[in-house]
Scaffold this motif. Structure first.
Motif, mmCIF file in Angstrom:
data_model
loop_
_atom_site.group_PDB
_atom_site.id
_atom_site.type_symbol
_atom_site.label_atom_id
_atom_site.label_comp_id
_atom_site.label_asym_id
_atom_site.label_seq_id
_atom_site.Cartn_x
_atom_site.Cartn_y
_atom_site.Cartn_z
ATOM 1 N N THR A 49 -8.477 -1.012 -0.283
ATOM 2 C CA THR A 49 -7.098 -0.798 0.150
ATOM 3 C C THR A 49 -6.940 -1.077 1.641
ATOM 4 N N ARG A 50 -5.734 -1.452 1.983
ATOM 5 C CA ARG A 50 -5.433 -1.783 3.374
ATOM 6 C C ARG A 50 -5.675 -0.585 4.292
ATOM 7 N N SER A 51 -5.316 0.606 3.827
ATOM 8 C CA SER A 51 -5.524 1.797 4.661
ATOM 9 C C SER A 51 -7.010 2.087 4.848
ATOM 10 N N ASN A 52 -7.822 1.920 3.802
ATOM 11 C CA ASN A 52 -9.270 2.121 3.938
ATOM 12 C C ASN A 52 -9.875 1.115 4.912
ATOM 13 N N VAL A 53 -9.453 -0.139 4.798
ATOM 14 C CA VAL A 53 -9.967 -1.175 5.698
ATOM 15 C C VAL A 53 -9.582 -0.859 7.143
ATOM 16 N N THR A 54 -8.351 -0.441 7.355
ATOM 17 C CA THR A 54 -7.892 -0.124 8.711
ATOM 18 C C THR A 54 -8.654 1.056 9.290
ATOM 19 N N ILE A 55 -8.860 2.089 8.486
ATOM 20 C CA ILE A 55 -9.580 3.280 8.960
ATOM 21 C C ILE A 55 -11.040 2.956 9.271
ATOM 22 N N ILE A 56 -11.702 2.240 8.361
ATOM 23 C CA ILE A 56 -13.111 1.897 8.585
ATOM 24 C C ILE A 56 -13.243 0.937 9.767
ATOM 25 N N SER A 57 -12.299 0.021 9.895
ATOM 26 C CA SER A 57 -12.311 -0.900 11.038
ATOM 27 C C SER A 57 -12.146 -0.135 12.342
ATOM 28 N N ILE A 81 -7.067 -5.943 13.316
ATOM 29 C CA ILE A 81 -7.521 -6.926 12.325
ATOM 30 C C ILE A 81 -7.761 -6.276 10.966
ATOM 31 N N GLY A 82 -8.101 -4.979 10.956
ATOM 32 C CA GLY A 82 -8.211 -4.273 9.683
ATOM 33 C C GLY A 82 -6.860 -4.211 8.989
ATOM 34 N N PHE A 83 -5.802 -4.008 9.767
ATOM 35 C CA PHE A 83 -4.448 -3.932 9.220
ATOM 36 C C PHE A 83 -3.950 -5.302 8.757
ATOM 37 N N ILE A 84 -4.279 -6.339 9.490
ATOM 38 C CA ILE A 84 -3.761 -7.679 9.199
ATOM 39 C C ILE A 84 -4.620 -8.425 8.162
ATOM 40 N N ARG A 85 -5.777 -7.901 7.821
ATOM 41 C CA ARG A 85 -6.750 -8.584 6.953
ATOM 42 C C ARG A 85 -6.194 -8.906 5.564
ATOM 43 N N LEU A 89 -5.841 -12.522 3.877
ATOM 44 C CA LEU A 89 -6.571 -12.895 2.663
ATOM 45 C C LEU A 89 -5.629 -13.483 1.619
ATOM 46 N N GLU A 90 -4.461 -12.888 1.479
ATOM 47 C CA GLU A 90 -3.487 -13.350 0.482
ATOM 48 C C GLU A 90 -2.987 -14.762 0.777
ATOM 49 N N ARG A 91 -3.048 -15.185 2.021
ATOM 50 C CA ARG A 91 -2.653 -16.553 2.378
ATOM 51 C C ARG A 91 -3.672 -17.583 1.908
ATOM 52 N N PHE A 92 -4.940 -17.151 1.754
ATOM 53 C CA PHE A 92 -6.007 -18.095 1.430
ATOM 54 C C PHE A 92 -6.408 -18.088 -0.039
ATOM 55 N N VAL A 93 -6.290 -16.976 -0.718
ATOM 56 C CA VAL A 93 -6.727 -16.901 -2.116
ATOM 57 C C VAL A 93 -5.716 -16.122 -2.941
ATOM 58 N N ASP A 94 -5.717 -16.402 -4.248
ATOM 59 C CA ASP A 94 -4.903 -15.643 -5.185
ATOM 60 C C ASP A 94 -5.693 -14.392 -5.540
ATOM 61 N N MET A 95 -5.253 -13.263 -5.051
ATOM 62 C CA MET A 95 -5.991 -12.011 -5.191
ATOM 63 C C MET A 95 -6.126 -11.579 -6.649
ATOM 64 N N LYS A 96 -5.179 -11.970 -7.490
ATOM 65 C CA LYS A 96 -5.209 -11.568 -8.900
ATOM 66 C C LYS A 96 -6.329 -12.255 -9.673
ATOM 67 N N GLU A 97 -6.753 -13.412 -9.219
ATOM 68 C CA GLU A 97 -7.799 -14.167 -9.908
ATOM 69 C C GLU A 97 -9.214 -13.708 -9.553
ATOM 70 N N LEU A 98 -9.343 -12.918 -8.500
ATOM 71 C CA LEU A 98 -10.664 -12.485 -8.056
ATOM 72 C C LEU A 98 -11.146 -11.278 -8.855
ATOM 73 N N PRO A 99 -12.426 -11.258 -9.227
ATOM 74 C CA PRO A 99 -12.958 -10.080 -9.928
ATOM 75 C C PRO A 99 -13.022 -8.872 -8.996
ATOM 76 N N ASP A 100 -12.987 -7.685 -9.586
ATOM 77 C CA ASP A 100 -13.079 -6.453 -8.796
ATOM 78 C C ASP A 100 -14.384 -6.426 -8.012
ATOM 79 N N GLY A 101 -14.312 -5.943 -6.797
ATOM 80 C CA GLY A 101 -15.500 -5.818 -5.953
ATOM 81 C C GLY A 101 -15.926 -7.111 -5.298
ATOM 82 N N SER A 102 -15.104 -8.157 -5.370
ATOM 83 C CA SER A 102 -15.460 -9.438 -4.757
ATOM 84 C C SER A 102 -15.556 -9.302 -3.249
ATOM 85 N N ILE A 103 -16.540 -9.967 -2.697
ATOM 86 C CA ILE A 103 -16.771 -9.961 -1.258
ATOM 87 C C ILE A 103 -16.415 -11.355 -0.732
#
Length: 173
Positions: A49-57, A81-85, A89-103
């Protein structure tokens, strides 16, 4: 899910230690400092989640600040950058097509998309970091030179680190 958090914690620890013990002591030509700890943020799972990424960042940046005596500069830049990530990402890949846990990786995104994603994230981080550091435009050419050269070196080092991960599995399943 435990595997994903384990990976995040390992990246956090390894790249904080690498940054604090090695990279903070590198100042090429007195102006270039690599910030490879950003690689940890780059490699957070895409479904985090965006909030988790922002907090960990933020925590990652704050940890670097504590060891570097930089008074919140890295925390501010990493939070940004955690907030904007996610939108990036959505600009570069279709998030729905990626499997869960993709890095994010060369394999998952393709070489060009991953390089653009990483380069933009590094650029945004460095712009915020160097603007917060200067708080003025007293020496704009020096600031721009430091910013551009550090962006290039940091990006190059992150691409090299990623090249070592080419044989790894795409997701954390």
């Amino acid at each position: 899910m435990i595997n994903v958090w384990f990976r995040v914690i390992i990246y956090f620890i390894v790249f904080v230690l690498l940054q604090v013990l090695v990279m903070n002591n590198i100042h090429l030509f007195g102006i270039i400092t690599p910030f490879v700890y950003l690689y940890a943020i780059l490699k957070f799972p895409v479904d985090m989640t965006r909030s988790n990424v922002t907090i960990i960042s933020f925590l990652l940046g704050l940890t670097i600040d504590v060891f570097s005596n930089t008074f919140g500069m890295h925390a501010a830049a990493c939070s940004f950058i955690g907030f904007i990530r996610m939108p990036l990402l959505e600009r570069f890949v279709d998030m729905k097509e990626l499997p869960d846990g993709s890095i994010p990786s060369y394999q998952l995104f393709g070489f060009g998309k991953f390089m653009r994603y990483a380069f933009i994230l590094v650029t945004l981080h460095h712009i915020v970091l160097f603007l917060v550091e200067s708080f003025s435009l007293f020496q704009p050419m020096l600031m721009i030179t430091r910013m551009l050269s550090s962006i290039l070196l940091t990006s190059l080092l992150m691409f090299i680190i990623e090249a070592f991960n080419l044989g790894k599995v795409k997701s954390s399943e």
